[in-house]
Design an enzyme around this catalytic site. Structure first.
Site, PDB file in Angstrom:
ATOM      1  N   HIS A   1       0.822  -1.214   0.000  1.00 27.34           N
ATOM      2  CA  HIS A   1       0.000   0.000   0.000  1.00 27.34           C
ATOM      3  C   HIS A   1       0.852   1.258   0.000  1.00 27.34           C
ATOM      4  O   HIS A   1       0.377   2.324  -0.390  1.00 27.34           O
ATOM      5  CB  HIS A   1      -1.006   0.003   1.167  1.00 27.34           C
ATOM      6  CG  HIS A   1      -0.414   0.289   2.510  1.00 27.34           C
ATOM      7  ND1 HIS A   1      -0.023  -0.682   3.396  1.00 27.34           N
ATOM      8  CD2 HIS A   1      -0.123   1.460   3.115  1.00 27.34           C
ATOM      9  CE1 HIS A   1       0.448  -0.138   4.484  1.00 27.34           C
ATOM     10  NE2 HIS A   1       0.408   1.164   4.350  1.00 27.34           N
TER      11      HIS A   1
ATOM     12  N   ASP B   1       0.532  -7.596   1.862  1.00 29.33           N
ATOM     13  CA  ASP B   1       0.824  -6.189   1.622  1.00 29.33           C
ATOM     14  C   ASP B   1       2.323  -5.972   1.428  1.00 29.33           C
ATOM     15  O   ASP B   1       3.013  -5.446   2.283  1.00 29.33           O
ATOM     16  CB  ASP B   1       0.303  -5.394   2.831  1.00 29.33           C
ATOM     17  CG  ASP B   1       0.124  -3.922   2.522  1.00 29.33           C
ATOM     18  OD1 ASP B   1      -0.479  -3.221   3.364  1.00 29.33           O
ATOM     19  OD2 ASP B   1       0.626  -3.468   1.487  1.00 29.33           O
TER      20      ASP B   1
ATOM     21  N   SER C   1       5.501   1.864   8.958  1.00 26.43           N
ATOM     22  CA  SER C   1       4.837   0.852   8.133  1.00 26.43           C
ATOM     23  C   SER C   1       5.698   0.571   6.912  1.00 26.43           C
ATOM     24  O   SER C   1       6.168   1.489   6.245  1.00 26.43           O
ATOM     25  CB  SER C   1       3.464   1.364   7.707  1.00 26.43           C
ATOM     26  OG  SER C   1       2.771   0.361   7.042  1.00 26.43           O
TER      27      SER C   1
END
Lengths: 464, 629
Positions: free
Chosen positions: B71, B112, B185
């Site tokens: 993402h 992801d 992240s």
């Protein structure tokens, strides 16, 4: 314990009465006037008297809305709701204006004759907004009597009775009202009266002491539809409704129709003064008459449809005049040819139902109506109409996902295929003979198969 | 000691490379361990930023391959109208503050993971990859991130759970209580030894939950990205399994294995012999045991990571009466269909849109059929119906399945597009649709509005490397417009977004371009258009178009032609792609820098993404409708 006495508080809409009374000053007439008023007061009191024994005070503690945090803790918002409950059947069954979900209830308490009792939610219906409670170890209660709420007219006098609370002076209050109007809403027929916002559960009786309306907190609803739902709820709870309304026969053709699209009509060259047949259900009068999907109806009983678009639908509906045993003729256009078809209205068929108590579901046969409405893939199986709250089938699996839900089709019970109601009943009987504690159910849900395990030992109607 | 000898060996190897990955002995006290870790891994962790978001990443090979979250690499899927879109301008910032442009080698939203590539001048320090299969709950872990390139954060905690499945991710994930936030992240989760255990991931769907994708999973995806640019899952479609917990085991009489819930009729799985109710006990000779959701995910992972084209062997138990019999099933694995609902195999399903009709359709995969309860019929699914549009007027709804156009069956998106485009280009007055809605068959018709019917537009197209040509061409042809492709060579290459390209014959050559024969001239952009900047016939045609007050449009580089052609346009507002702005400014043009600019009948655009192109086309269309005959 609170001392209870019935207090009659009558707020006479004195204006109405005064104007109806002669205002000429004459002793005999004044005396007559006073007599009328007293007689009226008496009538109101006795109407209320009839329903007072059936009215009790209910307090429900709920928790709503769990906010799950990352670590899995849930926070709840608690609330306490007080309403009036109405005794409707032997065994401590109460009707309340609460459509709660079992998982949101912490505790329900009921006060009857100065004594506090615990109660459980047996059933609820979001559409009508009512619920059915059962009091644990209840005393004898007088079941309420319902009247026909269709008889209520604008201008009628009605008396509201509710159980107010558990303060020092516990009272059953009366609200005297006259009916200002009736409003048809999408859900229920509502009354507008001279009383605004009577407390939830207030029951309104006509001058015969029969219940015709009920306050659901934010609105006053006529009770006929509530009664039908109550009848169903009591049936599910295994009780006969003392007040059962005999259901009228519904005339049925077995067809759905829609307006003909403008562009489609132009594209194909079809007359717009018509109505399109969308579904023709199997084994229906329409099917027997030879009607087919996409037939275009241009006339009914020899009378042509003259309007176009959505107005054609209204015109068509007026022409139908549905009545059991009525014969109806359709002039239809199919593939360029005109056909005359005749059909006869029948009574709407009720698919066979069966209540599988041990598992906790009520199933019905799969009719064509359900095949379309629920977009089923298969007609071989039985359709789950309802999952009985608190039963083994109602137990959720992980993450609150339900094992069986309304709309699922059961195709196998254990190892036994259940393509129809008879086979299903056989399989259930076999299960009851068997000592099995778990049963594998093969379902068809949304066009695919799934297997669920029902643990027959959990749930059920145990006492707390 | 093993670590030391490993170190020596690595140091020897690293002589040529000048760098070596760092490891830390586990016995050092906590504080020191953390500090040493920080110092050692710092050079291998990077910040990843682009125009819309940012996060962290880590270097896995010294020539510049970087792993981060999928993402983090994702672009503006709305603007590009493609779930496959990746961010256009990704910058990677190293710990020494050096910045590099990065390109996306491959990305996936679930798992992801994304793989980026930068071009460093010197070999970079990499991380040491650990083994996520051996991670144990309770062991110390460190999350490292570089959120905005200048701020390094190291958070510490323990591994709380090694097989979390409740977040609905494709694989089980690791949970740590080391703080994971938007900044770190995409960054690594280190063990005490400084080995990477996984990729820290924050905010799946914006929920604010942090978890770690096991590094073993990331490495598998990295290999897929490097060989083919996406995660190619293997499958024997279509069947659905579930794990067997104690209750189910008691009910069916078998404890080990996975239960097949559903097999799609007529699918490869069905033909191979699998049936609902079967219990898979072995796959490729190895026993299958799945008593929990995590074990079930592992089974699925083991299935999908097999090579496409290879054979898969199952041993299943099948009940007949009261007995079980063992059956051997064999099948050839094919490539699994994309599952955009889950972000799996991102981007392969684009929506085919007809903006003027207000209609969008998508293909139906076996998984969609399963999830949405769709019948197994050849069709396309209506996914967009714009309110107030022609499609809405025809009373079509989202979720409808289109099975035929004018009684011609449409089994998939390509067929649908071919049939619908054909009719729109021919300006057919009514187009009939047959749709399935639940079990109902509904017949309706759309009446398109061809507002450019009778109009003629000349598209000046470079023979190669034109940008957005397909979008532009379809826009005109499906609106009833007569289009002439004008180029400098007899054939023109139309590249499609899917990567497939088509060669078509040009209708005319630039030398013969007569602006007066058209209502508008549109110069398509792209690198190839640079060849036109000084093309004399084109410059003359532009001059003529301006004089005759035709609609004049230019995309990206095409605007430079306008600047070169017509000094008289100097008072007109214009825009182009940022990289080419100086060409306009040099010529004294009024460069405004907007995405789309319209000044009278001169319409220009930067052509940055599909959404901007569509906005440009809307303006250009208005100009064409107002142009003088």
């Amino acid at each position: 314990m609170e001392h209870r006495r019935a207090v009659v508080i009558v707020c006479l809409a004195a204006v109405c009465l005064c104007t109806s009374l002669s205002c000429k000053s004459s002793t005999s007439q004044e005396l007559d006037g006073a007599k009328v008023v007293r007689a009226f007061q008496g009538a109101v009191a006795s109407a209320a008297e009839k329903v007072k024994p059936s009215v009790v005070f209910v307090e429900a503690s709920t928790r709503a809305g769990a906010d799950e945090t990352e670590t899995g803790r849930r926070t709840y918002r608690s609330a306490t709701i007080s309403v009036t409950g109405l005794a409707v059947a032997d065994g401590g069954f109460l009707l309340v204006p609460l459509a709660l979900k079992p998982e949101n209830i912490e505790r329900i308490r009921v006060w009857i004759d100065e004594t506090e009792y615990e109660a459980n939610l047996r059933d609820s219906d979001e559409k009508t907004g009512v619920g059915l409670l059962q009091v644990q170890d209840p005393p004898q209660l007088v079941s309420a009597v319902f009247g026909d709420s269709r008889q209520v007219q604008v201008g009628d006098f009605i008396v509201g009775v509710n159980a107010s609370g558990k303060e020092q002076a516990f009272e059953k209050f009366l609200e005297f009202a006259s009916v200002k109007g009736k409003v048809q809403t999408a859900l229920l027929d509502e009354l507008r009266t001279t009383v605004s916002y009577p407390p939830g559960g207030t029951v309104f009786v006509n001058m015969n002491g029969e219940i015709v309306a009920m306050s659901l907190g934010n609105r006053i609803s006529l009770t006929n539809e509530i009664r039908e739902e109550l009848g169903r709820m009591l049936a599910r709870a295994g009780k006969e409704d003392p007040n059962l309304i005999t259901e009228k026969k519904k005339p049925w053709l077995g067809v759905t129709y829609a307006k003909l699209g403008d562009e489609y009509a132009d594209a194909v060259g079809l007359p717009k003064e018509s109505v399109l047949i969308q579904r023709v259900y199997r084994d229906s009068p329409a099917a027997q008459a030879g009607l087919q999907t996409h037939d275009l109806v241009t006339a009914v009983d020899g009378r042509k449809i003259t309007k176009k678009g959505p107005q054609a639908l209204g015109e068509f509906e007026k022409m139908l005049k549905p009545e059991v045993d009525r014969e109806i003729k359709f002039s239809i256009l199919r593939g360029g040819a005109t056909l005359e078809l005749a059909a006869k209205f029948q009574e709407e068929p009720k698919p066979r139902e069966f209540r599988a108590e041990k598992i906790g579901i009520i199933v019905t046969e799969i009719t064509d109506i359900q095949w379309y409405e629920k977009a089923l893939d298969t007609r071989e199986g039985v359709l789950v109409k309802q999952v009985i709250p608190g039963s083994p089938a109602a137990t959720s699996k992980q993450f609150g996902e339900k094992t069986i839900t309304e709309g699922n089709v059961i195709v196998k019970l254990g190892n036994v295929p259940t393509p129809n109601m008879d086979k299903f009943i056989e399989a259930v009987r076999a299960l009851e003979k068997d000592a099995a504690s778990v049963v594998l159910v093969t379902l068809a849900r949304e066009r695919h198969y799934a297997h669920e395990v029902i643990n027959l030992q959990i749930g059920g109607r145990g006492k707390k | 000691m093993q670590t030391t000898s490993k170190r020596v060996a690595l140091l020897a190897l690293a002589l040529a490379l000048c760098l070596s990955p760092a490891t830390i002995p586990a016995q050092q006290p906590d504080e020191e361990a953390g500090a040493k870790l920080f110092a050692n891994v710092d050079p291998a962790v990077v910040a990843v930023q682009h125009e819309r978001a940012g996060g962290s990443g880590f270097i896995v090979s010294s020539d510049g391959y970087i792993i981060t979250n999928g993402h983090v690499a994702q672009g503006d899927i709305e603007a590009d109208e493609s779930p496959k879109a990746v961010a256009r301008r990704i910058t990677v910032i190293l710990s020494n503050e050096k910045r590099y442009k990065a390109r996306v080698i491959g990305h996936s939203l679930d798992p992801d993971v994304a793989l980026l590539k930068i071009e460093p001048e010197e070999p970079l320090q990499t991380v040491t990859i650990g083994n996520s299969d051996t991670v144990k709950p309770g062991q110390r872990s460190y999350a490292y991130g570089m959120p905005t390139g200048l701020k390094r954060t190291l958070t510490a905690g323990i591994v709380s759970n090694v097989e979390r499945t409740d977040l609905h991710t494709f694989t089980k994930v690791i949970q740590t209580d080391a703080a994971i936030n938007p900044g770190n992240s995409g960054g690594p989760l280190f063990s005490e030894k400084g080995e990477v255990l996984g990729i820290n991931t924050y905010g799946r769907g914006g929920e604010g939950l942090g978890f770690t994708i096991p590094i073993n999973v990331a490495m598998v995806l990295k290999d897929h990205f490097m060989s083919r640019g996406y995660f190619r899952r293997a499958a024997l479609p279509f069947f659905v399994t579930r794990y067997i917990d104690d209750e189910l085991a008691a009910a069916i009489g078998v404890g080990d294995g996975v239960l097949i819930d559903h097999v799609e009729a007529g699918s490869l799985a069905a033909t191979a012999g699998l049936a609902a109710g079967d219990i898979i006990t072995e796959m490729n000779g190895r026993p299958v045991v799945a008593k929990t959701e995590a074990a079930h995910r592992d089974f699925v992972w083991a299935l999908v990571t097999q090579p496409v084209g290879g054979q898969v062997k199952f041993k299943v138990l099948r009940k007949s009466g009261e007995q079980f019999s063992a059956v051997e099933i064999e099948g050839t694995l094919v490539e699994d269909e994309p599952a955009v609902e889950h972000g799996w195999q991102v981007g392969e399903i684009d929506e085919l849109r007809y903006d003027d009709l207000g209609l969008g359709v998508k293909p139906v995969t076996a998984l969609s059929r399963y999830l949405y309860g769709l019948p197994n019929v050849p069709c396309v699914r209506v996914t967009t119906v714009r309110s107030g549009s022609r499609t809405a007027k025809a009373e079509m709804r989202e979720g409808d399945l289109v099975v035929a156009l004018d009684d011609v069956n449409v089994g998939g998106v390509e067929e649908f597009r071919k049939e619908l485009d054909k009719r729109l280009i021919a300006c057919q007055q009514y187009i009939r649709f047959t749709v399935m809605r639940g079990n109902d068959v509904v017949r309706t018709a759309i009446k398109p509005y061809y507002d450019l019917k009778g109009k003629r537009v000349a598209l000046v197209v470079p023979p190669r490397d034109a940008e957005h040509l397909e979008t532009i061409l379809r826009f005109f042809t499906t609106n009833g417009c007569q289009v002439s492709i004008v180029s400098s060579e007899p054939k023109v290459v139309i590249g499609s977004e899917k990567g497939k390209s088509e060669e078509v014959a040009a209708d005319a050559q630039i030398d013969a371009l007569d602006a007066n024969a058209f209502d508008g001239v549109l110069i398509v952009g792209g690198k190839g258009a640079e060849a036109f900047w000084q093309q004399p016939a084109l410059l003359q045609a532009v001059k003529n178009a301006v004089a005759a007050k035709k609609a004049l449009g230019a995309v990206g580089t095409g605007a430079v032609v306008l600047a070169n052609a017509e000094p008289a346009l100097a008072d007109k507002k214009m825009t182009t792609a940022e990289e080419y702005s100086r060409h306009l400014l040099d010529k004294g043009m009024k460069f405004t820098g907007k995405d789309v600019e319209r000044d009278g009948n001169i319409v220009t655009t930067s052509g940055f993404d599909k959404r901007i192109i569509k906005a440009f086309l809307a303006q250009y269309r208005a100009a064409v409708l107002h142009a003088k005959e």
